[in-house]
Design an enzyme around this catalytic site. Sequence first.
Site, PDB file in Angstrom:
ATOM      1  N   TYR A   1      36.743  38.701  36.040  1.00 40.08           N
ATOM      2  CA  TYR A   1      38.105  38.454  36.516  1.00 40.08           C
ATOM      3  C   TYR A   1      38.333  39.301  37.754  1.00 40.08           C
ATOM      4  O   TYR A   1      38.014  40.496  37.746  1.00 40.08           O
ATOM      5  CB  TYR A   1      39.122  38.818  35.435  1.00 40.08           C
ATOM      6  CG  TYR A   1      40.565  38.622  35.846  1.00 40.08           C
ATOM      7  CD1 TYR A   1      41.401  39.714  36.085  1.00 40.08           C
ATOM      8  CD2 TYR A   1      41.106  37.343  36.017  1.00 40.08           C
ATOM      9  CE1 TYR A   1      42.727  39.538  36.464  1.00 40.08           C
ATOM     10  CE2 TYR A   1      42.437  37.166  36.386  1.00 40.08           C
ATOM     11  CZ  TYR A   1      43.231  38.262  36.616  1.00 40.08           C
ATOM     12  OH  TYR A   1      44.545  38.099  36.996  1.00 40.08           O
TER      13      TYR A   1
ATOM     14  N   ASP B   1      33.448  44.253  42.746  1.00 41.16           N
ATOM     15  CA  ASP B   1      34.845  44.423  42.354  1.00 41.16           C
ATOM     16  C   ASP B   1      34.909  45.639  41.429  1.00 41.16           C
ATOM     17  O   ASP B   1      34.602  45.547  40.242  1.00 41.16           O
ATOM     18  CB  ASP B   1      35.348  43.155  41.647  1.00 41.16           C
ATOM     19  CG  ASP B   1      36.773  43.316  41.140  1.00 41.16           C
ATOM     20  OD1 ASP B   1      37.360  42.295  40.710  1.00 41.16           O
ATOM     21  OD2 ASP B   1      37.292  44.441  41.159  1.00 41.16           O
TER      22      ASP B   1
ATOM     23  N   LYS C   1      43.963  50.121  40.619  1.00 44.96           N
ATOM     24  CA  LYS C   1      44.189  50.922  39.411  1.00 44.96           C
ATOM     25  C   LYS C   1      44.135  52.427  39.653  1.00 44.96           C
ATOM     26  O   LYS C   1      45.118  53.007  40.144  1.00 44.96           O
ATOM     27  CB  LYS C   1      43.210  50.476  38.324  1.00 44.96           C
ATOM     28  CG  LYS C   1      43.427  48.983  37.919  1.00 44.96           C
ATOM     29  CD  LYS C   1      42.557  48.557  36.782  1.00 44.96           C
ATOM     30  CE  LYS C   1      42.551  47.058  36.610  1.00 44.96           C
ATOM     31  NZ  LYS C   1      43.651  46.538  35.784  1.00 44.96           N
TER      32      LYS C   1
HETATM   33  P1  KE4 Z   1      45.662  43.237  39.817  1.00 40.94           P
HETATM   34  O1  KE4 Z   1      45.989  42.149  40.833  1.00 40.94           O
HETATM   35  O2  KE4 Z   1      46.130  42.881  38.416  1.00 40.94           O
HETATM   36  O3  KE4 Z   1      46.120  44.622  40.282  1.00 40.94           O
HETATM   37  O4  KE4 Z   1      44.057  43.358  39.751  1.00 40.94           O
HETATM   38  C1  KE4 Z   1      43.312  42.213  39.466  1.00 40.94           C
HETATM   39  C2  KE4 Z   1      41.953  42.650  38.950  1.00 40.94           C
HETATM   40  C3  KE4 Z   1      40.859  42.581  39.809  1.00 40.94           C
HETATM   41  N1  KE4 Z   1      39.633  42.970  39.405  1.00 40.94           N
HETATM   42  C4  KE4 Z   1      39.432  43.442  38.150  1.00 40.94           C
HETATM   43  C5  KE4 Z   1      38.056  43.856  37.742  1.00 40.94           C
HETATM   44  C6  KE4 Z   1      40.509  43.531  37.234  1.00 40.94           C
HETATM   45  O5  KE4 Z   1      40.296  43.980  35.984  1.00 40.94           O
HETATM   46  C7  KE4 Z   1      41.794  43.131  37.640  1.00 40.94           C
HETATM   47  C8  KE4 Z   1      42.982  43.165  36.704  1.00 40.94           C
HETATM   48  N2  KE4 Z   1      42.723  43.608  35.383  1.00 40.94           N
HETATM   49  C9  KE4 Z   1      43.607  43.113  34.340  1.00 40.94           C
HETATM   50  C10 KE4 Z   1      43.127  43.627  32.982  1.00 40.94           C
HETATM   51  N3  KE4 Z   1      41.837  43.173  32.658  1.00 40.94           N
HETATM   52  C11 KE4 Z   1      45.019  43.505  34.628  1.00 40.94           C
HETATM   53  C12 KE4 Z   1      45.970  43.340  33.467  1.00 40.94           C
HETATM   54  C13 KE4 Z   1      46.890  42.166  33.695  1.00 40.94           C
HETATM   55  O6  KE4 Z   1      46.433  41.111  34.203  1.00 40.94           O
HETATM   56  O7  KE4 Z   1      48.079  42.318  33.336  1.00 40.94           O
END
Ligand code: KE4
Length: 433
Positions: free
Chosen positions: A148, A243, A271
């Site tokens: 993801y 990523d 994060k």
């Molecule tokens: P954000 O756009 O949510 O800040 O980041 C996206 C993203 C990109 N790459 C990786 C490896 C990620 O894990 C994420 C977002 N992680 C999720 C939890 N697995 C965020 C939680 C959510 O979607 O509310």
Amino acid sequence: MVTGQNLARSQALYARAKERIPGGVNSPVRAFRGVGLDPLFMERGEGPFIYDVDGNRYIDFVGSWGPLLLGHNHPVIRAAVLAAAEQGLSFGAATEAEVRMAELMTSLVPSLEMVRMVNSGTEATMSALRAARGFTGRDKILKFAGCYHGHSDALLVKAGSGLLSESRPDSAGVSAACAADTLVAPFNDAIRVEELFARHHREIAAVILEPIPANMGVVLPEEGFLAHLRDLCSASGTLLIFDEVITGFRLGLSGAQGRCGVKPDLSAFGKIIGGGMPVGAYGGKREVMELISPLGPVYQAGTLSGNPVAMAAGLAQLEFLASHPEVYNTVDRLGDMLFTGLKDILHRTGASCTVNHIGSMGSLFFTNETVRDLESAKTADTGRYAAYFTYLLRGGIYQAPAQFEALFVSFAHTEALIQQTLESAEDFFRTFC
Ligand code: KE4
């Protein structure tokens, strides 16, 4: 200890939220659909604990999905945010904090020659892909099923995280034309990657992956897989994008790439570099990053990119980590205690589960298969995970409300809290498995 769990205020807030917010939440995985419960509404965090609006306290292994490596409300981060806020919240102009953040990140991650701040991990990966397409002049990208990378259209194909908890790895609303440029391979499947490179030779702008995926649950790259991707990309003029939104600065000061010894051309971060505030970043080779506007033809912008309060939070956490590298020994040791402890419990109770972990992150899968990619992850019994989640929640332990996520240990956790968690887990497996 949470017993009986008065959840009246969460329930009342959820009823109101559902009227005005899709699903009552501002991000799908928070809806607790992955575990068949109504969502908890949280009010406060302190160190290893999070408190819901009804005053129930939980040991927190979600940690806001990864940013809180130092735990909730760390005094150094809080002080930095308050001091920055005294000066003003946003200027829409360059500030010293952004220079310090760029200098610190590029000093810690050898592959980072230049970096651009954005506001989320989604923006970071989306922008890194645009830079790769601009640099190579190619359209296709290759991602891995179950990884993801946020919710930009091109990457919402066979994606992980919340999409898996909704049992559909693709999103409606993504045009066929957009998805057509996204090639997908199973993680750890070097042969399939080679086939795709052979078929789309020199059409692929970038290969993007979580070097150690955490969004199908934690999956470890098999020996040589990352190095093989590096070689394939180098041989065909394709850019390798890591990523590291989750793994960056969690698995060490140079992230997963430092631990695995494979150097990407571009990386995405988020994060931890925000310390709990909305921050993302992408960066890598100078020759690629110098294509980014206003220097070059690849446009990317953001009103709040490099926001001074967000930079203060991220800098406070990163500077603390850089000056206290022993934090990693602690979180890795506590992570090992938790995940090895879970493996021992599974062995003692004969429960058919498997554990994947590295450093301070890991996942317990309710399957006895080895989990090495999305297909094997999906053999997990999400109903049994839900029962496990609920049992531990009632015992005051808050984990990801979905099987296909990670548990995160922070510097604020203690051996006593890990031991308490293991005892609750053993009670579950002795009672229900
Ligand atoms: P954000 O756009 O949510 O800040 O980041 C996206 C993203 C990109 N790459 C990786 C490896 C990620 O894990 C994420 C977002 N992680 C999720 C939890 N697995 C965020 C939680 C959510 O979607 O509310």
